[in-house]
Design an enzyme around this catalytic site. Sequence first.
Site, PDB file in Angstrom:
ATOM      1  N   HIS A 105       0.809  -1.224   0.000  1.00  0.00           N
ATOM      2  CA  HIS A 105       0.000   0.000   0.000  1.00  0.00           C
ATOM      3  C   HIS A 105       0.841   1.273   0.000  1.00  0.00           C
ATOM      4  O   HIS A 105       0.350   2.323   0.380  1.00  0.00           O
ATOM      5  CB  HIS A 105      -0.972  -0.024   1.193  1.00  0.00           C
ATOM      6  N   SER A 175      -6.893  -7.266   9.832  1.00  0.00           N
ATOM      7  CA  SER A 175      -8.270  -7.736   9.949  1.00  0.00           C
ATOM      8  C   SER A 175      -8.702  -8.505   8.703  1.00  0.00           C
ATOM      9  O   SER A 175      -9.807  -9.041   8.666  1.00  0.00           O
ATOM     10  CB  SER A 175      -9.199  -6.547  10.202  1.00  0.00           C
TER      11      SER A 175
HETATM   12  N1  APR Z   1      -0.730  -7.129  17.774  1.00  0.00           N
HETATM   13  C1  APR Z   1      -1.243  -7.791  16.718  1.00  0.00           C
HETATM   14  N2  APR Z   1      -2.410  -7.474  16.145  1.00  0.00           N
HETATM   15  C2  APR Z   1      -3.103  -6.448  16.648  1.00  0.00           C
HETATM   16  C3  APR Z   1      -2.648  -5.706  17.761  1.00  0.00           C
HETATM   17  C4  APR Z   1      -1.402  -6.089  18.324  1.00  0.00           C
HETATM   18  N3  APR Z   1      -0.892  -5.441  19.378  1.00  0.00           N
HETATM   19  N4  APR Z   1      -3.550  -4.743  18.038  1.00  0.00           N
HETATM   20  C5  APR Z   1      -4.546  -4.872  17.129  1.00  0.00           C
HETATM   21  N5  APR Z   1      -4.285  -5.906  16.299  1.00  0.00           N
HETATM   22  C6  APR Z   1      -5.077  -6.414  15.177  1.00  0.00           C
HETATM   23  C7  APR Z   1      -6.566  -6.151  15.257  1.00  0.00           C
HETATM   24  O1  APR Z   1      -7.192  -7.137  16.065  1.00  0.00           O
HETATM   25  C8  APR Z   1      -6.971  -6.237  13.790  1.00  0.00           C
HETATM   26  O2  APR Z   1      -7.270  -7.577  13.421  1.00  0.00           O
HETATM   27  O3  APR Z   1      -4.651  -5.754  13.999  1.00  0.00           O
HETATM   28  C9  APR Z   1      -5.702  -5.779  13.042  1.00  0.00           C
HETATM   29  C10 APR Z   1      -5.798  -4.394  12.442  1.00  0.00           C
HETATM   30  O4  APR Z   1      -6.752  -4.384  11.428  1.00  0.00           O
HETATM   31  P1  APR Z   1      -7.023  -3.067  10.560  1.00  0.00           P
HETATM   32  O5  APR Z   1      -7.086  -1.884  11.456  1.00  0.00           O
HETATM   33  O6  APR Z   1      -8.175  -3.358   9.692  1.00  0.00           O
HETATM   34  O7  APR Z   1      -5.676  -2.896   9.695  1.00  0.00           O
HETATM   35  P2  APR Z   1      -5.235  -3.621   8.358  1.00  0.00           P
HETATM   36  O8  APR Z   1      -5.817  -4.982   8.246  1.00  0.00           O
HETATM   37  O9  APR Z   1      -3.758  -3.487   8.267  1.00  0.00           O
HETATM   38  O10 APR Z   1      -5.882  -2.707   7.265  1.00  0.00           O
HETATM   39  C11 APR Z   1      -5.633  -2.987   5.904  1.00  0.00           C
HETATM   40  O11 APR Z   1      -6.766  -1.024   5.217  1.00  0.00           O
HETATM   41  O12 APR Z   1      -7.274   1.170   5.510  1.00  0.00           O
HETATM   42  C12 APR Z   1      -6.508   0.307   4.814  1.00  0.00           C
HETATM   43  O13 APR Z   1      -4.591   0.753   3.609  1.00  0.00           O
HETATM   44  C13 APR Z   1      -5.030   0.545   4.929  1.00  0.00           C
HETATM   45  O14 APR Z   1      -3.256  -1.097   4.884  1.00  0.00           O
HETATM   46  C14 APR Z   1      -4.504  -0.757   5.475  1.00  0.00           C
HETATM   47  C15 APR Z   1      -5.564  -1.749   5.093  1.00  0.00           C
END
Ligand code: APR
Length: 228
Positions: A105, A175
């Site tokens: 990204h 997620s």
């Molecule tokens: N350690 C591991 N995982 C964690 C922690 C932690 N300390 N804290 C939170 N999480 C997990 C949450 O439970 C969730 O499943 O990290 C995940 C974060 O999910 P999102 O906020 O949806 O982030 P992500 O999956 O990276 O999003 C994907 O979406 O908005 C776009 O471009 C952006 O790259 C991003 C993409």
Amino acid sequence: MKKKLVVLTGAGMSAESGISTFRDSGGLWDKYPVEDVATPEGFERNPELVLEFYNTRRRELLNAKPNEGHKGIAELEKYFDVQVITQNIDNLHEQAGSTKVLHLHGELMKARSTGDESLIYELPADKPEIKLGDKCEKGYQLRPHIVWFGEAVPMISEAAKMVEKADIFVIIGTSMNVYPAAGLLDDVRKNVPVYLIDPKEVRTGRHDVHHIKKGASEGVKELKRLLL
Ligand code: APR
């Protein structure tokens, strides 16, 4: 020959470094409407708002350090041929010492020309902002080197090729809501063990995933114990 370990990471990987996730409660998409700050239409409507959003993200990154999870992934290079595929725009995997990192990204510390996408510039840590009026060498406005919603993900085919070669696949802190990144799990070959590190339930659509229900730092320690 070392086994090929492919790690797909998301915002949770950097949460313990103080970087906000997106979809957790209090996450970035709670505070900022995604269509305003992370779409080409949002940038057209209000470029200053978008530039400021990423300027803030960059200042946040410059105050952050890799956590034990990032470091643990880097250390796994002693035992495995490790390829990191990250959805994160921070550079904490690189700072921790990972040598093979593919950014799906984009990258926060880079700027790109709005008129010629081949013109990409590293932003200096002592002047990490992009302002309205900052131009590339051809005179076009600079924008963050980020893949916004609605834009193509140019690195996805390269990432898929890497995943197809994996002997072990690990998912950390995502997620699995955003495609095509989440679809990479479908490219993992049959019988390849899949590990997931996340403190919460994550829907992967598979039953054979070994879920390490912990945060990144503790989770990577447990992963190491299981793998070595
Ligand atoms: N350690 C591991 N995982 C964690 C922690 C932690 N300390 N804290 C939170 N999480 C997990 C949450 O439970 C969730 O499943 O990290 C995940 C974060 O999910 P999102 O906020 O949806 O982030 P992500 O999956 O990276 O999003 C994907 O979406 O908005 C776009 O471009 C952006 O790259 C991003 C993409």
